[in-house]
Motif scaffolding. Structure first.
Motif, PDB file in Angstrom:
ATOM      1  N   GLU A 104       1.477   9.322  -4.455  1.00 28.31           N
ATOM      2  CA  GLU A 104      -0.022   9.583  -4.750  1.00 28.31           C
ATOM      3  C   GLU A 104      -0.990   9.051  -3.948  1.00 28.31           C
ATOM      4  O   GLU A 104      -2.076   9.357  -3.346  1.00 28.31           O
ATOM      5  CB  GLU A 104      -0.442   9.250  -6.062  1.00 28.31           C
ATOM      6  CG  GLU A 104      -1.647   9.893  -6.625  1.00 28.31           C
ATOM      7  CD  GLU A 104      -1.972   9.508  -7.976  1.00 28.31           C
ATOM      8  OE1 GLU A 104      -3.221   9.504  -8.264  1.00 28.31           O
ATOM      9  OE2 GLU A 104      -1.162   9.258  -8.778  1.00 28.31           O
ATOM     10  N   LEU A 105      -0.631   7.726  -3.204  1.00 26.54           N
ATOM     11  CA  LEU A 105      -1.234   7.043  -2.554  1.00 26.54           C
ATOM     12  C   LEU A 105      -0.967   6.931  -1.085  1.00 26.54           C
ATOM     13  O   LEU A 105      -1.705   6.450  -0.253  1.00 26.54           O
ATOM     14  CB  LEU A 105      -1.296   5.500  -2.988  1.00 26.54           C
ATOM     15  CG  LEU A 105      -2.050   5.226  -4.395  1.00 26.54           C
ATOM     16  CD1 LEU A 105      -1.771   3.832  -4.892  1.00 26.54           C
ATOM     17  CD2 LEU A 105      -3.566   5.571  -4.564  1.00 26.54           C
ATOM     18  N   VAL A 106       0.024   7.547  -0.541  1.00 23.33           N
ATOM     19  CA  VAL A 106       0.659   7.350   0.803  1.00 23.33           C
ATOM     20  C   VAL A 106       0.721   8.968   1.252  1.00 23.33           C
ATOM     21  O   VAL A 106       1.675   9.822   0.780  1.00 23.33           O
ATOM     22  CB  VAL A 106       2.040   6.471   0.732  1.00 23.33           C
ATOM     23  CG1 VAL A 106       2.424   6.671   2.155  1.00 23.33           C
ATOM     24  CG2 VAL A 106       1.533   5.407   0.112  1.00 23.33           C
ATOM     25  N   HIS A 107       0.138   9.571   2.122  1.00 22.59           N
ATOM     26  CA  HIS A 107       0.048  10.520   2.881  1.00 22.59           C
ATOM     27  C   HIS A 107      -0.088  10.588   4.408  1.00 22.59           C
ATOM     28  O   HIS A 107      -0.734   9.869   4.523  1.00 22.59           O
ATOM     29  CB  HIS A 107      -0.712  11.599   2.311  1.00 22.59           C
ATOM     30  CG  HIS A 107      -1.058  11.933   0.945  1.00 22.59           C
ATOM     31  ND1 HIS A 107       0.070  12.816   0.222  1.00 22.59           N
ATOM     32  CD2 HIS A 107      -1.485  11.314  -0.159  1.00 22.59           C
ATOM     33  CE1 HIS A 107      -0.081  13.142  -0.857  1.00 22.59           C
ATOM     34  NE2 HIS A 107      -1.052  12.064  -1.318  1.00 22.59           N
ATOM     35  N   PRO A 108       0.823  10.918   5.149  1.00 24.16           N
ATOM     36  CA  PRO A 108       0.627  11.055   6.789  1.00 24.16           C
ATOM     37  C   PRO A 108      -0.782  11.775   6.769  1.00 24.16           C
ATOM     38  O   PRO A 108      -0.883  13.093   6.519  1.00 24.16           O
ATOM     39  CB  PRO A 108       1.873  11.669   7.255  1.00 24.16           C
ATOM     40  CG  PRO A 108       2.203  12.561   6.052  1.00 24.16           C
ATOM     41  CD  PRO A 108       1.972  11.980   4.852  1.00 24.16           C
ATOM     42  N   VAL A 109      -1.490  11.278   7.915  1.00 23.34           N
ATOM     43  CA  VAL A 109      -2.695  11.905   8.411  1.00 23.34           C
ATOM     44  C   VAL A 109      -2.241  12.701   9.278  1.00 23.34           C
ATOM     45  O   VAL A 109      -1.319  12.665  10.036  1.00 23.34           O
ATOM     46  CB  VAL A 109      -3.869  10.912   8.913  1.00 23.34           C
ATOM     47  CG1 VAL A 109      -2.972  10.397  10.312  1.00 23.34           C
ATOM     48  CG2 VAL A 109      -5.075  11.391   9.316  1.00 23.34           C
TER      49      VAL A 109
ATOM     50  N   GLN B 244      -1.709   0.356  -0.306  1.00 22.47           N
ATOM     51  CA  GLN B 244      -2.403  -0.653  -0.936  1.00 22.47           C
ATOM     52  C   GLN B 244      -3.964  -0.693  -0.383  1.00 22.47           C
ATOM     53  O   GLN B 244      -3.982  -0.579   0.685  1.00 22.47           O
ATOM     54  CB  GLN B 244      -1.826  -2.178  -0.600  1.00 22.47           C
ATOM     55  CG  GLN B 244      -0.313  -2.271  -1.149  1.00 22.47           C
ATOM     56  CD  GLN B 244      -0.250  -2.398  -2.709  1.00 22.47           C
ATOM     57  OE1 GLN B 244      -1.226  -2.763  -3.326  1.00 22.47           O
ATOM     58  NE2 GLN B 244       1.186  -2.031  -3.309  1.00 22.47           N
ATOM     59  N   LEU B 245      -4.777  -1.190  -1.291  1.00 21.09           N
ATOM     60  CA  LEU B 245      -6.377  -1.260  -0.672  1.00 21.09           C
ATOM     61  C   LEU B 245      -6.448  -2.935  -0.322  1.00 21.09           C
ATOM     62  O   LEU B 245      -7.475  -2.981   0.307  1.00 21.09           O
ATOM     63  CB  LEU B 245      -7.063  -0.861  -1.869  1.00 21.09           C
ATOM     64  CG  LEU B 245      -7.347   0.665  -2.161  1.00 21.09           C
ATOM     65  CD1 LEU B 245      -8.077   1.003  -3.084  1.00 21.09           C
ATOM     66  CD2 LEU B 245      -7.540   1.619  -0.596  1.00 21.09           C
TER      67      LEU B 245
END
Length: 209
Positions: free
Chosen positions: A68-73, A22-23
């Motif tokens: 699409e909006l959640v990826h581990p850094v 979420q932004l």
């Protein structure tokens, strides 16, 4: 070193929730619960962030699904030395300037900040100190920012990321500073490369998608 859960007197995991994908803050009405907070064993509560080892891990109640909006850094290699002057990015929902909270609708903020070498950062903070010879910027700290470009209050714990070999890597964790965005006072971050081995010891590797 054995990870040490924070005691009830310090922080309670049940008081925290994690929002992902979420932004806007508070937009997700079903955030993930935190079940355990693991601090680094060298963190000294009496010295607080300025004592170093200002880093902790959160264990969540359930896995966070990728989307699409959640990826581990990515974690940086422990040997990575981020050069002074490199532009990196810090994000957060903290104050937009000193004592000015982020207004509704609480949209996630980001700012590009230049890395400041530890020697230069130490000199800048020492020049403004009250004559103390004690070292301010420890080896496990990283400085970044310039006048008007900085993390701020309530950004603590947020990520400082850099583009490295075509991948975003997290090199810092927002830790402390003097006010925010002041000339000659870069923000100070926990240096993630100093804790890669500890993080890998505590966190199992991500399964490949």
């Amino acid at each position: 070193e054995v990870p040490v859960p924070l005691s009830r007197e310090e922080l309670e995991a049940c008081a925290f929730r994690v929002q992902v994908g979420q932004l806007r803050l508070y937009e997700d009405d079903q955030p993930t619960k935190v079940v355990e907070i693991v601090r680094h064993p060298r963190y000294n509560k009496s010295l607080s962030a300025r004592g170093g080892a200002d880093i902790a891990l959160l264990k969540l109640e359930a896995p966070v699904p990728r989307s699409e909006l959640v990826h581990p850094v990515s974690l940086p290699p422990a040997s990575l030395d981020v050069p002074s002057g490199k532009t990196c990015w810090v994000t957060g929902w903290g104050d937009i300037t000193h004592n000015q909270p982020l207004p509704p609708p609480y949209h996630l903020q980001e700012v590009d900040v230049p890395i400041v070498g530890n020697s230069e950062c130490e000199e800048q903070y020492q020049n403004q100190s009250s004559g103390s010879d004690d070292r301010v910027i420890q080896d496990d700290m990283l400085c970044a920012g310039s006048e008007g470009r900085d993390s701020c209050q309530r950004d603590s714990g947020g990520p400082l990321v850099c583009r490295w070999n075509c991948t975003w890597v997290q090199v810092g964790v927002v830790s402390w500073g003097k006010s925010c965005g002041l000339r000659d006072y870069p923000g100070v971050y926990a240096r993630v490369t100093s804790y890669v081995s500890w993080i890998r010891q505590c966190v199992p590797p991500f399964p490949r998608p």
